[in-house]
Design a protein around this motif. Structure first.
Motif, PDB file in Angstrom:
ATOM      1  N   ASN A  87       0.836  -1.206   0.000  1.00  0.00           N
ATOM      2  CA  ASN A  87       0.000   0.000   0.000  1.00  0.00           C
ATOM      3  C   ASN A  87       0.867   1.251   0.000  1.00  0.00           C
ATOM      4  N   ARG A  88       1.940   1.223   0.777  1.00  0.00           N
ATOM      5  CA  ARG A  88       2.825   2.377   0.849  1.00  0.00           C
ATOM      6  C   ARG A  88       3.584   2.564  -0.457  1.00  0.00           C
ATOM      7  N   ILE A  89       3.962   1.475  -1.080  1.00  0.00           N
ATOM      8  CA  ILE A  89       4.642   1.565  -2.377  1.00  0.00           C
ATOM      9  C   ILE A  89       3.683   2.112  -3.436  1.00  0.00           C
ATOM     10  N   ASN A  90       2.439   1.626  -3.403  1.00  0.00           N
ATOM     11  CA  ASN A  90       1.443   2.058  -4.382  1.00  0.00           C
ATOM     12  C   ASN A  90       1.080   3.528  -4.226  1.00  0.00           C
ATOM     13  N   ALA A  91       1.360   4.099  -3.054  1.00  0.00           N
ATOM     14  CA  ALA A  91       1.040   5.500  -2.804  1.00  0.00           C
ATOM     15  C   ALA A  91       1.993   6.442  -3.536  1.00  0.00           C
ATOM     16  N   GLN A  92       3.059   5.894  -4.129  1.00  0.00           N
ATOM     17  CA  GLN A  92       4.046   6.711  -4.815  1.00  0.00           C
ATOM     18  C   GLN A  92       4.014   6.443  -6.320  1.00  0.00           C
ATOM     19  N   MET A  93       4.598   7.373  -7.071  1.00  0.00           N
ATOM     20  CA  MET A  93       4.747   7.165  -8.507  1.00  0.00           C
ATOM     21  C   MET A  93       5.553   5.892  -8.751  1.00  0.00           C
ATOM     22  N   PRO A  94       5.160   5.042  -9.689  1.00  0.00           N
ATOM     23  CA  PRO A  94       5.913   3.816  -9.961  1.00  0.00           C
ATOM     24  C   PRO A  94       7.379   4.105 -10.273  1.00  0.00           C
ATOM     25  N   LEU A  95       8.250   3.272  -9.739  1.00  0.00           N
ATOM     26  CA  LEU A  95       9.686   3.474  -9.942  1.00  0.00           C
ATOM     27  C   LEU A  95      10.076   3.414 -11.410  1.00  0.00           C
ATOM     28  N   ASP A  96       9.443   2.546 -12.171  1.00  0.00           N
ATOM     29  CA  ASP A  96       9.777   2.449 -13.591  1.00  0.00           C
ATOM     30  C   ASP A  96       9.432   3.741 -14.328  1.00  0.00           C
ATOM     31  N   GLU A  97       8.372   4.407 -13.897  1.00  0.00           N
ATOM     32  CA  GLU A  97       8.019   5.686 -14.514  1.00  0.00           C
ATOM     33  C   GLU A  97       9.069   6.742 -14.164  1.00  0.00           C
ATOM     34  N   LYS A  98       9.527   6.731 -12.901  1.00  0.00           N
ATOM     35  CA  LYS A  98      10.581   7.663 -12.519  1.00  0.00           C
ATOM     36  C   LYS A  98      11.858   7.378 -13.296  1.00  0.00           C
ATOM     37  N   ARG A  99      12.164   6.099 -13.461  1.00  0.00           N
ATOM     38  CA  ARG A  99      13.368   5.725 -14.195  1.00  0.00           C
ATOM     39  C   ARG A  99      13.316   6.248 -15.625  1.00  0.00           C
ATOM     40  N   SER A 100      12.147   6.225 -16.225  1.00  0.00           N
ATOM     41  CA  SER A 100      12.017   6.685 -17.615  1.00  0.00           C
ATOM     42  C   SER A 100      12.253   8.184 -17.742  1.00  0.00           C
ATOM     43  N   LYS A 101      12.113   8.922 -16.645  1.00  0.00           N
ATOM     44  CA  LYS A 101      12.299  10.373 -16.662  1.00  0.00           C
ATOM     45  C   LYS A 101      13.703  10.785 -16.237  1.00  0.00           C
ATOM     46  N   ALA A 102      14.528   9.826 -15.832  1.00  0.00           N
ATOM     47  CA  ALA A 102      15.840  10.130 -15.258  1.00  0.00           C
ATOM     48  C   ALA A 102      16.891  10.366 -16.329  1.00  0.00           C
ATOM     49  N   ASP A 103      17.891  11.180 -15.964  1.00  0.00           N
ATOM     50  CA  ASP A 103      19.096  11.319 -16.772  1.00  0.00           C
ATOM     51  C   ASP A 103      20.133  10.275 -16.367  1.00  0.00           C
ATOM     52  N   ILE A 104      20.130   9.940 -15.081  1.00  0.00           N
ATOM     53  CA  ILE A 104      21.063   8.955 -14.531  1.00  0.00           C
ATOM     54  C   ILE A 104      20.269   8.003 -13.644  1.00  0.00           C
ATOM     55  N   VAL A 105      20.452   6.702 -13.840  1.00  0.00           N
ATOM     56  CA  VAL A 105      19.778   5.698 -13.008  1.00  0.00           C
ATOM     57  C   VAL A 105      20.836   4.939 -12.211  1.00  0.00           C
ATOM     58  N   ILE A 106      20.642   4.883 -10.899  1.00  0.00           N
ATOM     59  CA  ILE A 106      21.505   4.077 -10.043  1.00  0.00           C
ATOM     60  C   ILE A 106      20.753   2.806  -9.683  1.00  0.00           C
ATOM     61  N   ASP A 107      21.220   1.686 -10.202  1.00  0.00           N
ATOM     62  CA  ASP A 107      20.601   0.387  -9.919  1.00  0.00           C
ATOM     63  C   ASP A 107      21.086  -0.077  -8.555  1.00  0.00           C
ATOM     64  N   ASN A 108      20.150  -0.194  -7.600  1.00  0.00           N
ATOM     65  CA  ASN A 108      20.504  -0.581  -6.238  1.00  0.00           C
ATOM     66  C   ASN A 108      19.922  -1.937  -5.862  1.00  0.00           C
ATOM     67  N   ASN A 109      19.866  -2.861  -6.816  1.00  0.00           N
ATOM     68  CA  ASN A 109      19.370  -4.203  -6.524  1.00  0.00           C
ATOM     69  C   ASN A 109      20.410  -5.062  -5.808  1.00  0.00           C
ATOM     70  N   GLY A 110      21.672  -4.642  -5.855  1.00  0.00           N
ATOM     71  CA  GLY A 110      22.734  -5.463  -5.288  1.00  0.00           C
ATOM     72  C   GLY A 110      23.077  -5.105  -3.854  1.00  0.00           C
ATOM     73  N   SER A 111      24.323  -5.351  -3.500  1.00  0.00           N
ATOM     74  CA  SER A 111      24.818  -5.118  -2.143  1.00  0.00           C
ATOM     75  C   SER A 111      25.214  -3.664  -1.951  1.00  0.00           C
ATOM     76  N   LEU A 112      25.574  -3.322  -0.708  1.00  0.00           N
ATOM     77  CA  LEU A 112      26.051  -1.974  -0.419  1.00  0.00           C
ATOM     78  C   LEU A 112      27.345  -1.692  -1.169  1.00  0.00           C
ATOM     79  N   GLU A 113      28.181  -2.706  -1.311  1.00  0.00           N
ATOM     80  CA  GLU A 113      29.426  -2.541  -2.069  1.00  0.00           C
ATOM     81  C   GLU A 113      29.115  -2.230  -3.536  1.00  0.00           C
TER      82      GLU A 113
END
Length: 247
Positions: free
Chosen positions: A171-197
């Motif tokens: 519900n909290r995630i749905n309350a925000q603009m979808p991340l994929d839509e934000k990604r489509s508007k970005a100049d730079i995308v930082i993929d944070n699916n991995g580790s902190l390193e």
């Protein structure tokens, strides 16, 4: 002056990236920390603790109380943020109403913080705003950085972080603009699916890009550029007066 927009979604690691910028000496205008409505973590609007848009007696406070009623107030007259958070998270129309009520106060606070950094002579500023696109603040920023994770990772991290159910987290995630839509508007995308390193490595890759010398347009918008322009105009006027005096 270069104003870099930084945004993402809940539990994507945006705050970690913001802290990495701070650790590397970049001034950050953070619109996420002070006004967060815990325990619901409403990524609502903060500028600094001196610009709390819901503080008792402020214009934002008066508008919100008028719209939502005095039932949202604590005994001391301050807004019961968890209660307000619960109301707006369960009703999209009320969440949109809250955003509309506070938008002008939020924008003023952010602009004031940017202006203070301009006065100090900062040439590169990070504008950390969760609702960068929703509030149309992306028009002030270039480049725009979006911290992105896939939906499964976002849900898992949010559940683990806040120890909440899958339904509440979604519900909290749905309350925000979808991340994929934000990604489509970005100049730079930082993929944070991995580790902190992995995140640190991805961050280092963009440092050169955001730290490159100012363009001429950015330079003239900086304090240094303004000083050069004023001095040039003054010198030109003075030179013209001397030339006229000789004629």
């Amino acid at each position: 002056m270069r104003v870099i927009g930084l945004t993402g979604g809940i539990a994507t690691g945006k705050s970690t990236v913001s802290n990495l910028f701070k650790a590397n000496g970049f001034p950050v205008v953070d619109a996420d920390v002070v006004a967060r409505l815990e325990p619901f973590a409403l990524e609502q609007w903060v500028i600094t603790d001196t610009h709390d848009v819901l503080k008792k007696g402020t214009g934002g406070w008066r508008k919100v109380v008028a719209a939502f009623g005095e039932d949202i107030l604590l005994e001391n007259g301050e807004v019961d943020r968890p209660k307000l958070g619960q109301i707006v998270f369960t009703d999209p129309s009320k969440r949109q109403l809250l955003n509309r009520l506070l938008a002008s106060y939020i924008s003023y606070g952010i602009l004031w913080e940017v202006f203070k950094l301009w006065i100090k002579g900062c040439n590169i500023i990070i504008l950390d705003v969760p609702l960068l696109f929703e509030a149309k603040m992306d028009r002030w920023t270039n480049p725009i950085i979006v911290v992105w994770v896939d939906p499964e990772t976002q849900l898992k991290r949010l559940m683990e972080r806040d120890r909440t159910s899958a339904q509440d987290a979604q519900n909290r995630i749905n309350a925000q603009m979808p991340l994929d839509e934000k990604r489509s508007k970005a100049d730079i995308v930082i993929d944070n699916n991995g580790s902190l390193e992995d995140l640190n490595e991805n961050f280092r890759k963009i440092l050169d890009q955001v730290s490159k010398p100012l363009t001429w347009t950015e330079f003239w918008l900086s304090r240094q550029g303004a000083i050069v322009a004023i001095v040039s105009i003054f010198s030109g006027v003075l030179g013209c007066k001397k030339l006229v005096a000789r004629l």
